[in-house]
Design a protein around this motif. Structure first.
Motif, PDB file in Angstrom:
ATOM      1  N   THR A  90      -0.268   3.822  -8.649  1.00 27.69           N
ATOM      2  CA  THR A  90      -0.683   2.508  -7.666  1.00 27.69           C
ATOM      3  C   THR A  90       0.668   1.957  -7.106  1.00 27.69           C
ATOM      4  O   THR A  90       1.490   1.933  -8.051  1.00 27.69           O
ATOM      5  N   PRO A  91       0.710   1.429  -6.190  1.00 25.25           N
ATOM      6  CA  PRO A  91       1.840   0.677  -5.696  1.00 25.25           C
ATOM      7  C   PRO A  91       1.897  -0.678  -6.338  1.00 25.25           C
ATOM      8  O   PRO A  91       0.832  -1.136  -6.765  1.00 25.25           O
TER       9      PRO A  91
ATOM     10  N   ASP B 187       1.187  -2.483   1.057  1.00 21.18           N
ATOM     11  CA  ASP B 187       0.358  -1.266   1.055  1.00 21.18           C
ATOM     12  C   ASP B 187      -0.341  -1.213   2.322  1.00 21.18           C
ATOM     13  O   ASP B 187      -1.454  -1.594   2.524  1.00 21.18           O
TER      14      ASP B 187
ATOM     15  N   ARG C 197      -5.987  -1.409  -2.505  1.00 19.48           N
ATOM     16  CA  ARG C 197      -4.688  -0.788  -2.762  1.00 19.48           C
ATOM     17  C   ARG C 197      -4.946   0.742  -2.787  1.00 19.48           C
ATOM     18  O   ARG C 197      -5.980   1.308  -3.708  1.00 19.48           O
TER      19      ARG C 197
ATOM     20  N   GLU D 254       6.286   2.027  -7.601  1.00 15.78           N
ATOM     21  CA  GLU D 254       4.868   2.572  -8.037  1.00 15.78           C
ATOM     22  C   GLU D 254       4.616   2.467  -9.493  1.00 15.78           C
ATOM     23  O   GLU D 254       5.858   2.487 -10.460  1.00 15.78           O
TER      24      GLU D 254
END
Lengths: 75, 75
Positions: free
Chosen positions: B8-9, B15, B37, B66
């Motif tokens: 995930t960012p 994002d 997200r 990330e």
């Protein structure tokens, strides 16, 4: 509440991104990894988790070539 | 054994894909969804699950922007 949608290419659908990862691994010294499939992960907050499967079908995933799984965190 | 990597960012990192999904939702009739997200999901088979965090850092995720999480299915 928080939810997560896991989207993966369907079994049998070509996944060039996964193949690229798989081929890159031995060069980096990682052996014994196979069947790499790359999909998407969507995290979101929602008031209405029952709407998520329909949201996935309409916007997040392509049901022709992708499977999805919804995980709701009941907190 | 089977493993899953969830990427995930990082918190605070822009994002744009998530923002695009968020803006598209009201037009499709979905209300009350926020903080979307979009990340990646990698599924793979491996003989050596202990190598996965290092594999993530070197190939699958960009640790600057990330976060990743490894889930191993012990079956």
């Amino acid at each position: 509440m928080k939810a997560r949608v896991l989207i993966t290419p369907k079994e049998g659908i070509l996944d060039p991104q996964g193949k690229a990862v798989e081929r890159a691994l031995p060069a980096l010294g990682f052996e014994g990894v196979s069947n790499v499939r790359v999909g998407r992960l969507v995290e979101l907050d929602t008031n209405d988790p029952d709407a998520l499967p329909s949201l996935c079908e309409k916007l997040l995933a392509n049901p022709l070539v992708e499977d999805f799984e919804v995980e709701v965190d009941e907190k």
